[in-house]
Enzyme design. Structure first.
Site, PDB file in Angstrom:
ATOM      1  N   ASN A   9       0.873  -1.168   0.000  1.00 41.48           N
ATOM      2  CA  ASN A   9       0.000   0.000   0.000  1.00 41.48           C
ATOM      3  C   ASN A   9       0.909   1.216   0.000  1.00 41.48           C
ATOM      4  O   ASN A   9       1.413   1.628   1.043  1.00 41.48           O
ATOM      5  CB  ASN A   9      -0.894  -0.041   1.249  1.00 41.48           C
ATOM      6  CG  ASN A   9      -1.825   1.157   1.312  1.00 41.48           C
ATOM      7  OD1 ASN A   9      -1.768   2.049   0.470  1.00 41.48           O
ATOM      8  ND2 ASN A   9      -2.674   1.181   2.318  1.00 41.48           N
ATOM      9  N   ARG A  88      -2.618  -2.049  -3.334  1.00 41.25           N
ATOM     10  CA  ARG A  88      -3.848  -1.322  -3.048  1.00 41.25           C
ATOM     11  C   ARG A  88      -3.824  -0.032  -3.866  1.00 41.25           C
ATOM     12  O   ARG A  88      -2.834   0.708  -3.841  1.00 41.25           O
ATOM     13  CB  ARG A  88      -3.929  -0.975  -1.568  1.00 41.25           C
ATOM     14  CG  ARG A  88      -5.159  -0.183  -1.264  1.00 41.25           C
ATOM     15  CD  ARG A  88      -4.960   0.701  -0.076  1.00 41.25           C
ATOM     16  NE  ARG A  88      -6.141   1.519   0.116  1.00 41.25           N
ATOM     17  CZ  ARG A  88      -6.136   2.676   0.763  1.00 41.25           C
ATOM     18  NH1 ARG A  88      -5.016   3.121   1.289  1.00 41.25           N
ATOM     19  NH2 ARG A  88      -7.233   3.374   0.897  1.00 41.25           N
ATOM     20  N   HIS A 177     -13.274   2.507   0.380  1.00 40.80           N
ATOM     21  CA  HIS A 177     -13.315   1.383   1.329  1.00 40.80           C
ATOM     22  C   HIS A 177     -13.938   0.131   0.700  1.00 40.80           C
ATOM     23  O   HIS A 177     -14.419  -0.755   1.411  1.00 40.80           O
ATOM     24  CB  HIS A 177     -14.137   1.736   2.602  1.00 40.80           C
ATOM     25  CG  HIS A 177     -13.492   2.770   3.470  1.00 40.80           C
ATOM     26  ND1 HIS A 177     -14.198   3.818   4.023  1.00 40.80           N
ATOM     27  CD2 HIS A 177     -12.215   2.911   3.881  1.00 40.80           C
ATOM     28  CE1 HIS A 177     -13.378   4.570   4.739  1.00 40.80           C
ATOM     29  NE2 HIS A 177     -12.169   4.036   4.664  1.00 40.80           N
ATOM     30  N   ARG A 237     -11.715  14.894   8.879  1.00 38.72           N
ATOM     31  CA  ARG A 237     -12.530  15.387   7.750  1.00 38.72           C
ATOM     32  C   ARG A 237     -13.947  15.711   8.220  1.00 38.72           C
ATOM     33  O   ARG A 237     -14.507  14.985   9.049  1.00 38.72           O
ATOM     34  CB  ARG A 237     -12.609  14.331   6.646  1.00 38.72           C
ATOM     35  CG  ARG A 237     -11.301  14.136   5.915  1.00 38.72           C
ATOM     36  CD  ARG A 237     -11.401  13.011   4.904  1.00 38.72           C
ATOM     37  NE  ARG A 237     -10.277  12.102   5.073  1.00 38.72           N
ATOM     38  CZ  ARG A 237     -10.268  10.845   4.675  1.00 38.72           C
ATOM     39  NH1 ARG A 237     -11.315  10.324   4.060  1.00 38.72           N
ATOM     40  NH2 ARG A 237      -9.221  10.079   4.878  1.00 38.72           N
ATOM     41  N   GLU A 382      -8.313  -5.946   4.778  1.00 39.82           N
ATOM     42  CA  GLU A 382      -8.146  -5.581   3.363  1.00 39.82           C
ATOM     43  C   GLU A 382      -6.954  -6.304   2.738  1.00 39.82           C
ATOM     44  O   GLU A 382      -7.001  -6.674   1.563  1.00 39.82           O
ATOM     45  CB  GLU A 382      -7.997  -4.055   3.246  1.00 39.82           C
ATOM     46  CG  GLU A 382      -9.321  -3.339   3.478  1.00 39.82           C
ATOM     47  CD  GLU A 382      -9.162  -1.906   3.943  1.00 39.82           C
ATOM     48  OE1 GLU A 382      -8.845  -1.705   5.134  1.00 39.82           O
ATOM     49  OE2 GLU A 382      -9.357  -0.986   3.131  1.00 39.82           O
TER      50      GLU A 382
END
Ligand code: ADP
Length: 396
Positions: A9, A88, A177, A237, A382
């Site tokens: 990743n 990823r 996601h 966020r 993941e």
């Protein structure tokens, strides 16, 4: 030993990696190279219960991957099992609706999607190109965060703005996601037989957070949008708000629209409201010591999560399952309880003893006997999904 997969990743200033064996079930080694591009970068390997950290004199991504290769050279029993690399990738736009074996066209396609993920996609392609150079001969696969949501219908993915923006610029909801939601959907089908023919809501709650409705195993709506800013309130966020705020903030602070957007990305959410931290655990400790702003931040986070669960649920025939996942979803009984409190009108109820005592890192059903919906905690994985896709694609 069985075949193993290196999962990468690659971000703009960090590179996370793991080597998974036994069809993705066993993590042999994992680690992170962080602060890449700075004077303080280092790479950490977690192997055999031990952590070792090596400072990186050359803080480039390439040097980080070189260290992984060197580590493998020193562990030939693992190196000899390596059969592929899974990457990823955050944004696959409308080009990628599933994982793919990487060739030059795929690299170009990922570069084309970079307009919506200007920090992530260029870092991913850099990671891929370096891996091709240093692990020549090993097949590589790209797994996209957006791919699972390519099943949304236009009613859900279009924004109500002039249509030429979609036609000419592909401005639409993509969602993120997706690898986590796909994993949860498959894992749930193993513990709740028939759930792949039912309606499932998932709340992935980590530093980034989003909800997803899964109808018969396919994503039917999700809370994130063209970027991961839309939807839930998150660590830093803001999530969804009236877009006019952007110009109000830039006028009030005398800053550009981009700088105002940066505030919504990096200084808002749990951090902005609590004026203390973006970290759920830290805020729970503060709340327990009487910090009212920490409590307000957590309660707003829960209320907005509930709102976005209900919002995506309109695409389902029924809400048969609700799954909590991600660092907060898996670990915070306070947040889960508060979210379910907001969902009481929908007959979604949890058993407080089961919720408060859910074993860490395990699948648990926490619904009360009178709940119309089965409420679950399922730890996401993941890396497992990326390893599995890689094995599947390189075997063809
Ligand atoms: P990322 O989006 O970076 O992958 P994670 O899924 O790791 O994030 O989630 C990180 C969040 O999970 C943080 O806010 C952290 O405080 C929270 N978290 C982790 N463990 C706990 C815990 N035991 N109780 C409450 N929150 C927790």
């Amino acid at each position: 030993m069985k075949e193993s997969i290196l999962v990468i990743n690659c971000g703009s200033s960090s590179l996370k990696f793991a080597i998974l064996a036994n069809a993705g079930q066993d993590t042999l080694v994992e680690g992170i190279a962080d602060r890449l591009g700075s004077d303080e970068s280092s790479i950490t390997f977690k192997y055999d219960g031990q952590k070792s950290q090596i400072p990186l004199k050359d803080s480039s991504h390439k040097n980080a991957v070189t260290h992984i290769k060197q580590w493998l050279n020193e562990h030939p029993a693992i190196e000899s099992t390596l059969v592929g690399i899974g990457h990823r990738v955050v944004h696959g736009g409308e080009t990628f609706s599933q994982s793919v074996l990487i060739n030059q066209d795929v690299i170009d396609g990922i570069k084309d999607c970079a307009q919506f993920a200007p920090l992530h996609n260029p870092a991913h392609t850099k990671g891929i190109e370096i891996a091709f150079e240093l692990f020549s001969g090993l097949p590589q696969v790209a797994v996209f965060d957006t791919a699972f949501h390519q099943t949304l219908t236009p009613e859900q993915y279009l924004y109500p703005i002039p249509m030429h923006f979609y036609r000419e610029h592909h401005f639409r909801k993509y969602g993120f996601h997706g690898t986590s939601f796909r994993y949860i959907s498959q894992k749930l089908a193993q513990v709740a037989k028939g759930s792949d023919q039912q309606g499932v809501l998932v709340a992935h709650l980590g530093n980034g957070a989003s909800t997803c409705a899964i109808h018969h195993g396919q994503s039917s709506d999700t809370s994130m949008g063209i970027t991961p800013l839309e939807g839930l309130m998150m660590g830093t966020r803001s999530g969804s708000l009236d877009p006019s705020l952007l110009s109000f903030i830039s006028q009030a602070e005398n800053i550009s629209a981009d700088e105002a957007l940066e505030i919504l990305y990096k200084k808002s959410g749990l951090l902005g409201v609590s004026e203390r931290s973006n970290d759920c655990r830290t805020l729970e400790e503060a709340m327990d010591s009487g910090d009212q702003k920490a409590k307000l931040a957590l309660d707003m986070f829960a209320a907005r999560t509930a709102k976005h669960l209900v919002s995506v649920a309109i695409t389902l025939d029924s809400i048969d399952h609700l799954v909590f996942t991600g660092g907060i979803g898996e670990n915070s009984h306070y947040v889960r309880r508060t979210i379910c409190h907001y969902l009481k009108a929908f007959n979604i109820r949890i058993d407080s003893t089961l919720n408060d005592n859910a074993p860490r890192g395990e699948i648990a059903n926490i619904s009360s006997t009178d709940s119309k919906t089965d409420v679950w905690i399922i730890p996401t994985n993941e890396e497992f999904m990326i390893a599995l896709d890689t094995i599947r694609l390189i075997q063809h």
